[in-house]
Design an enzyme around this catalytic site. Structure first.
Site, PDB file in Angstrom:
ATOM      1  N   THR A   1       0.928  -1.132  -0.091  1.00 22.38           N
ATOM      2  CA  THR A   1      -0.010  -0.139   0.200  1.00 22.38           C
ATOM      3  C   THR A   1       0.802   1.274   0.082  1.00 22.38           C
ATOM      4  O   THR A   1       1.593   1.583   0.918  1.00 22.38           O
ATOM      5  CB  THR A   1      -0.807   0.002   1.399  1.00 22.38           C
ATOM      6  OG1 THR A   1      -1.629  -1.178   1.182  1.00 22.38           O
ATOM      7  CG2 THR A   1      -1.864   1.379   1.317  1.00 22.38           C
TER       8      THR A   1
ATOM      9  N   GLU B   1      -3.792  -4.944  -2.672  1.00 24.34           N
ATOM     10  CA  GLU B   1      -4.371  -6.014  -2.109  1.00 24.34           C
ATOM     11  C   GLU B   1      -5.664  -5.498  -1.163  1.00 24.34           C
ATOM     12  O   GLU B   1      -5.586  -4.566  -0.562  1.00 24.34           O
ATOM     13  CB  GLU B   1      -3.353  -6.969  -1.349  1.00 24.34           C
ATOM     14  CG  GLU B   1      -2.670  -6.257  -0.519  1.00 24.34           C
ATOM     15  CD  GLU B   1      -3.089  -6.382   1.102  1.00 24.34           C
ATOM     16  OE1 GLU B   1      -4.046  -7.258   1.336  1.00 24.34           O
ATOM     17  OE2 GLU B   1      -2.791  -5.543   1.956  1.00 24.34           O
TER      18      GLU B   1
ATOM     19  N   ARG C   1      -7.641  -9.535   3.955  1.00 27.29           N
ATOM     20  CA  ARG C   1      -7.645  -9.400   5.345  1.00 27.29           C
ATOM     21  C   ARG C   1      -6.826 -10.529   6.208  1.00 27.29           C
ATOM     22  O   ARG C   1      -6.771 -11.724   5.569  1.00 27.29           O
ATOM     23  CB  ARG C   1      -9.056  -9.707   5.875  1.00 27.29           C
ATOM     24  CG  ARG C   1     -10.141  -8.535   5.489  1.00 27.29           C
ATOM     25  CD  ARG C   1     -11.508  -9.107   5.771  1.00 27.29           C
ATOM     26  NE  ARG C   1     -11.797 -10.314   5.130  1.00 27.29           N
ATOM     27  CZ  ARG C   1     -12.875 -11.141   5.249  1.00 27.29           C
ATOM     28  NH1 ARG C   1     -13.743 -10.752   6.174  1.00 27.29           N
ATOM     29  NH2 ARG C   1     -12.904 -11.894   4.405  1.00 27.29           N
TER      30      ARG C   1
ATOM     31  N   GLY D   1     -17.423  -1.954  18.781  1.00 25.73           N
ATOM     32  CA  GLY D   1     -16.550  -2.308  19.678  1.00 25.73           C
ATOM     33  C   GLY D   1     -15.571  -1.312  19.909  1.00 25.73           C
ATOM     34  O   GLY D   1     -15.684  -0.102  20.165  1.00 25.73           O
TER      35      GLY D   1
ATOM     36  N   CYS E   1      -3.127  -2.017   8.946  1.00 19.26           N
ATOM     37  CA  CYS E   1      -3.511  -1.406   7.686  1.00 19.26           C
ATOM     38  C   CYS E   1      -4.366  -0.076   8.211  1.00 19.26           C
ATOM     39  O   CYS E   1      -4.146   0.966   7.758  1.00 19.26           O
ATOM     40  CB  CYS E   1      -4.426  -2.463   7.126  1.00 19.26           C
ATOM     41  SG  CYS E   1      -3.371  -3.943   6.785  1.00 19.26           S
TER      42      CYS E   1
ATOM     43  N   LYS F   1      -7.342  -8.743  16.113  1.00 19.05           N
ATOM     44  CA  LYS F   1      -8.608  -9.289  15.704  1.00 19.05           C
ATOM     45  C   LYS F   1      -8.430 -10.932  15.904  1.00 19.05           C
ATOM     46  O   LYS F   1      -7.204 -11.120  15.908  1.00 19.05           O
ATOM     47  CB  LYS F   1      -9.058  -8.938  14.595  1.00 19.05           C
ATOM     48  CG  LYS F   1      -8.235  -9.272  13.194  1.00 19.05           C
ATOM     49  CD  LYS F   1      -8.810  -8.957  11.832  1.00 19.05           C
ATOM     50  CE  LYS F   1      -8.176  -9.747  10.729  1.00 19.05           C
ATOM     51  NZ  LYS F   1      -8.589  -9.568   9.638  1.00 19.05           N
TER      52      LYS F   1
HETATM   53  C1  UGA Z   1      -8.185  -4.504   6.082  1.00 17.53           C
HETATM   54  C2  UGA Z   1      -9.068  -4.549   5.130  1.00 17.53           C
HETATM   55  O1  UGA Z   1     -10.278  -5.294   5.518  1.00 17.53           O
HETATM   56  C3  UGA Z   1      -8.648  -5.583   3.963  1.00 17.53           C
HETATM   57  O2  UGA Z   1      -9.409  -5.536   2.701  1.00 17.53           O
HETATM   58  C4  UGA Z   1      -7.322  -4.662   3.628  1.00 17.53           C
HETATM   59  O3  UGA Z   1      -6.760  -5.575   2.299  1.00 17.53           O
HETATM   60  C5  UGA Z   1      -6.308  -4.672   4.646  1.00 17.53           C
HETATM   61  O4  UGA Z   1      -6.908  -4.309   5.496  1.00 17.53           O
HETATM   62  C6  UGA Z   1      -4.963  -4.297   4.032  1.00 17.53           C
HETATM   63  O5  UGA Z   1      -5.010  -2.915   3.808  1.00 17.53           O
HETATM   64  O6  UGA Z   1      -4.080  -4.749   4.109  1.00 17.53           O
HETATM   65  P1  UGA Z   1      -7.420  -6.310   8.026  1.00 17.53           P
HETATM   66  O7  UGA Z   1      -6.487  -5.136   8.622  1.00 17.53           O
HETATM   67  O8  UGA Z   1      -6.705  -7.684   8.152  1.00 17.53           O
HETATM   68  O9  UGA Z   1      -7.850  -5.884   6.717  1.00 17.53           O
HETATM   69  O10 UGA Z   1      -8.468  -6.622   9.065  1.00 17.53           O
HETATM   70  P2  UGA Z   1     -10.057  -6.227   9.034  1.00 17.53           P
HETATM   71  O11 UGA Z   1     -10.569  -7.584   9.103  1.00 17.53           O
HETATM   72  O12 UGA Z   1     -10.407  -5.394   8.167  1.00 17.53           O
HETATM   73  O13 UGA Z   1     -10.047  -5.457  10.496  1.00 17.53           O
HETATM   74  C7  UGA Z   1      -9.569  -4.442  10.750  1.00 17.53           C
HETATM   75  C8  UGA Z   1      -9.914  -3.974  12.207  1.00 17.53           C
HETATM   76  O14 UGA Z   1     -11.221  -3.415  12.071  1.00 17.53           O
HETATM   77  C9  UGA Z   1      -9.867  -4.842  13.515  1.00 17.53           C
HETATM   78  O15 UGA Z   1      -9.187  -4.580  14.365  1.00 17.53           O
HETATM   79  C10 UGA Z   1     -11.239  -5.362  13.540  1.00 17.53           C
HETATM   80  O16 UGA Z   1     -11.263  -5.852  14.712  1.00 17.53           O
HETATM   81  C11 UGA Z   1     -11.974  -4.176  13.411  1.00 17.53           C
HETATM   82  N1  UGA Z   1     -13.240  -4.205  12.943  1.00 17.53           N
HETATM   83  C12 UGA Z   1     -13.715  -4.650  11.834  1.00 17.53           C
HETATM   84  C13 UGA Z   1     -14.498  -3.391  13.892  1.00 17.53           C
HETATM   85  O17 UGA Z   1     -14.038  -2.930  14.936  1.00 17.53           O
HETATM   86  N2  UGA Z   1     -15.831  -3.716  13.449  1.00 17.53           N
HETATM   87  C14 UGA Z   1     -16.203  -4.133  12.183  1.00 17.53           C
HETATM   88  O18 UGA Z   1     -17.162  -4.379  12.204  1.00 17.53           O
HETATM   89  C15 UGA Z   1     -15.100  -4.626  11.442  1.00 17.53           C
END
Ligand code: UGA
Length: 479
Positions: free
Chosen positions: A122, A152, A155, A254, A261, A322
């Site tokens: 990124t 990309e 997740r 939450g 990211c 997470k």
């Molecule tokens: C995120 C994006 O979802 C991916 O599409 C992207 O490719 C990636 O960043 C990146 O740029 O490399 P990621 O950081 O692995 O992916 O994790 P997520 O599942 O998106 O969660 C990110 C954070 O948001 C976590 O701390 C999670 O607990 C939080 N979250 C997520 C919430 O607090 N509420 C939600 O409804 C969803």
């Protein structure tokens, strides 16, 4: 079959490269970290990503995966080279591009035939042109190459599934033929492929992450209002999510977003906007609300524990940012643990996989063996990561070993009615229908041996009594 080189063996590089190998291509990983390559050559995978170890071993055995520290070797018969190196935050929130520069220079010095260089990391808008410039200037003699941006969207924790089942593949280049060749690589995925210019592709990545972070902060703002007005944010999110224009995802209220990211990318986008004279007030609010989400946990615990955390024993359930990852970067749990420690609390934690990484970051944390061990004699439990193994924990056993039956649920993992039935003093995010007086009454009725928190005498919490909720909530600012 295509020959692909992948520079960088972090989450992104390893999962993407291994998936390309699994689709029948020959993939060579390059990393400047010799110890990482040595471990990979022995079949050890340096990160925790479900399914990745097995997939790496299978494809290495089949001769489709190779590992080296030598760029010349990796590029010898490659047609494509992906740059998947880290882009950490710089001092001012900007993306630190030193590893991208090093990769671009190494590619320029070691390429022996025309190549397509693909930016997967990124990177700020304009980096594709910058990489082209570096390669051009660093080549010992001129050789054709193209730069393609291929952001990309996978997740952590579900990187393999996400790579194999993308909602879309975005490609950007000044040369549509080069983008078309990269599109061919992705054809087996049967996904929508969007081809655009370099800068637009780079911006699609930032805008996507910033929008998802905005959704999270939005629902967290609504949660804070729900708490005051007696509504239930989970049900609000369900009610909103059925509207196709809104959608149900990323509306879990939450402790906010963490990881490598969202925090970094929202900050970097803010920085890009600022240096170009824009005023990114929405992005700032998103970051602000995300910080408040963490403070909510400390504030709620303090409020339930007679207005002070000094000498209180707090058990943290989950340290990873997470579930399904050992990554603790920008994890709310790690931040909250520090805030609690700063107020004199004894913090003990348990996480199914992230404890070794967490201890490297904060060696003063005490670790428990499992959830039940964690609960022993704690004044309160705080849920920070919604791991599956916490969902069906034996609540009666948990409560039995706690000094006080207080659970603050930062991921809204448990059911309010169930928790109240078990006699817990339970707080979740954005659940405004919990009556403290009723709850306290039911707890004392069932558990006569629990001492009465002074803050609950007369059915008032200490902050309600002195009417100073706001200043207390802001105390952590100083830290
Ligand atoms: C995120 C994006 O979802 C991916 O599409 C992207 O490719 C990636 O960043 C990146 O740029 O490399 P990621 O950081 O692995 O992916 O994790 P997520 O599942 O998106 O969660 C990110 C954070 O948001 C976590 O701390 C999670 O607990 C939080 N979250 C997520 C919430 O607090 N509420 C939600 O409804 C969803």
């Amino acid at each position: 079959m295509k020959n692909i080189a992948v520079a960088g063996t972090g989450y992104v590089g390893l999962s993407m490269g291994t998936c390309f190998a699994d689709m029948g291509n020959k993939v060579t990983f390059i990393d400047i970290d010799e110890s990482k390559i040595a471990r990979l050559l022995k079949g050890e995978v340096p990160i925790y990503e479900p399914g990745l170890s097995e997939l790496i071993l299978r494809n290495a055995k089949a001769g489709r995966l190779h590992f080296t520290t030598n760029y010349a070797e990796a590029l010898a018969d490659a047609e494509f080279v992906f740059i998947c190196v880290g882009t950490p935050s710089g001092v001012d929130g900007e993306a630190d591009l030193r590893y991208v520069r090093m990769a671009a220079e190494s590619i320029a010095l070691n390429m022996s035939h025309p190549l397509i260089i693909i930016n997967k990391s990124t990177v700020p808008v304009g980096t594709g042109d910058w990489v082209a410039d570096i390669v051009h200037r660093s080549q010992p003699q001129h050789m054709d190459f193209d730069v393609v941006s291929c952001p990309e969207f996978t997740r952590e924790g579900s990187a393999l599934y996400d790579f194999m089942n993308p909602d879309r593949v975005v490609l950007g280049s000044h040369n549509p033929d080069a983008a078309e060749k990269v599109a061919q690589l992705h054809l087996p995925l049967r996904a929508r492929i969007i081809i655009t210019d370099l800068r637009t592709a780079e911006m699609i990545k930032y805008a996507s992450n910033a929008f998802l972070a905005t959704k999270i902060s939005f629902i967290n703002e609504i949660a804070a209002i729900c708490e005051k007005l007696g509504a239930d944010v989970n049900e609000v999110a369900v009610g909103m999510g059925y509207d196709k224009r809104i959608g149900p995802q990323f509306l879990n209220a939450g402790l906010g977003y963490g990881g490598s990211c969202f925090p970094k990318d929202v900050k970097a986008l803010e920085h890009m906007a600022l240096v170009h004279g824009s005023h990114p007030s929405l992005l700032r609010a998103v970051m602000d609300i995300n910080r408040d989400a963490r403070r909510w946990a400390v504030f709620t615990l303090r409020k339930l524990l007679e207005g002070k955390l000094d000498q209180k024993r707090i058990g943290i359930m989950g340290l990873a940012f997470k579930p399904n990852t050992d990554d603790i970067r920008e994890s709310p749990a790690m931040d909250i643990a520090r805030m609690l420690q700063n107020e004199g609390a004894h913090v003990v934690a348990y996480d199914p996989v992230a404890m070794p990484t967490a201890l490297r970051d904060n060696p003063t944390l005490n670790m428990a063996e499992d959830t039940y061990d964690l609960a022993k004699d704690v004044d309160a439990l705080l849920v920070c990561t919604e791991w599956n193994e916490f969902k069906q924990v034996d609540l009666a056993r948990l409560k039995q070993s706690m000094a006080r039956p207080i659970v603050v649920d930062g991921r809204n993992m448990y059911d309010v009615d169930v928790m109240q039935k078990f006699g817990f003093i339970y707080r979740a995010v954005g659940k405004g229908n919990l009556s403290e007086e009723e709850e306290y009454a039911s707890t004392t009725a069932q558990n006569g041996h629990y001492s009465v928190p002074s803050s609950y005498q007369n059915g008032k919490s200490s902050t309600e009594t002195n009417g100073s909720e706001q200043p207390e909530a802001l105390q952590e600012d100083a830290g």
